[in-house]
Design an enzyme around this catalytic site. Sequence first.
Site, PDB file in Angstrom:
ATOM      1  CB  ILE A   1      27.069 -41.563  -8.825  1.00  0.00           C
ATOM      2  CG1 ILE A   1      26.538 -41.320 -10.242  1.00  0.00           C
ATOM      3  CG2 ILE A   1      28.515 -41.115  -8.710  1.00  0.00           C
ATOM      4  CD1 ILE A   1      26.593 -39.850 -10.667  1.00  0.00           C
ATOM      5  CG  ASP A   2      23.403 -43.472  -4.685  1.00  0.00           C
ATOM      6  OD1 ASP A   2      24.073 -44.514  -4.797  1.00  0.00           O
ATOM      7  OD2 ASP A   2      23.247 -42.857  -3.620  1.00  0.00           O
ATOM      8  NE  ARG A   3      16.228 -45.197 -11.695  1.00  0.00           N
ATOM      9  CZ  ARG A   3      15.393 -46.189 -12.018  1.00  0.00           C
ATOM     10  NH1 ARG A   3      15.412 -47.316 -11.322  1.00  0.00           N
ATOM     11  NH2 ARG A   3      14.564 -46.062 -13.021  1.00  0.00           N
TER      12      ARG A   3
END
Length: 335
Positions: free
Chosen positions: A142-144
């Site tokens: 998942i995105d940062r």
Amino acid sequence: MSVVTLTVSDDEADIRLDRWFRRHYPHLTQGALQKLCRTGQVRVDGKRATAATRLAPGQVVRVPPIPNASRPPPLAVKPLDERQVREINKMVIYRDDHLIVLNKPAGIAVQGGPGITHHIDALLDGLRENPDDPRPRLVHRIDRDTSGLLLVARTPGVAARLAAAFRGRDVRKVYWAVVVGRPSPATGIIDQPLTKLGAGAGAISVVAERGDADAVHALSEYEVVDAAARKMSWLALSPLTGRTHQLRVHCEALGNPILGDPKYGGDKAHVAGFADRLHLHARRLELPHPAGGTLVVEAELSPHMRETFRQMGFIAPAAAPARRKKRRPAPQDRK
């Protein structure tokens, strides 16, 4: 050096022979393995095999003498300190013999990259219960800036099975987001192809014209769970495809960017009086468990999203305890 025979473990079910060799003999090149197979020196249950042969638990692999001269020196891995071990274990919300589920805080990357030294992948050794256990492996990303559920496999075989479930769309994912404005209609499917602009860390995804050579199909479900007039809305989002930044771009395409998005939505995404951080949270996963049945797990909101929910009067239910649902027998099984 002498011939050895190794038995395929339950965790190695359906693995290709070349991948099995990469696990056990990482210094052996693909070309060298193919030559050993062609000359009959590698055998499975006494029979000739190819690099693409699929293995089953209990099968016996004949391994001829393999010189170690080309084996690269082991990488020096700096052991984790107590603070790092505490950090990763504090994220654990579910654990069993097969997998671990984390509630990742917003702001920490899943994997390293240019200028990124602190990330989840570097902390995974802290999840081992015994030094001889296999290193846990990330199953997805998942995105940062996104908080929430992150799945980690405890063995390579489990990682392969779970990754196949994600590729096969057998995993149901639900994200919560706070967006600016109120989408109309209140429920729907966003069907907008995407393409990438730029390269590396600066690359972004944008809506593409249908038929563009570089366009990829992207599909997302959305539902307005609650709204504060037309100022802000709480959405439940389900990506039906897995494109980079898909939900963020699709919300922007609706005209309702995710609050605090640092990459998409422009000035509209940044509203005074609210935390200027991405308001996107991986809330729920429903997936086939490697040992059978279905695992359902939910993650509590990140602190900055909890505060925004409080400010807007959104009342989020507590995350339900993780649970395994048994597979319902097919009609023919019930006869």
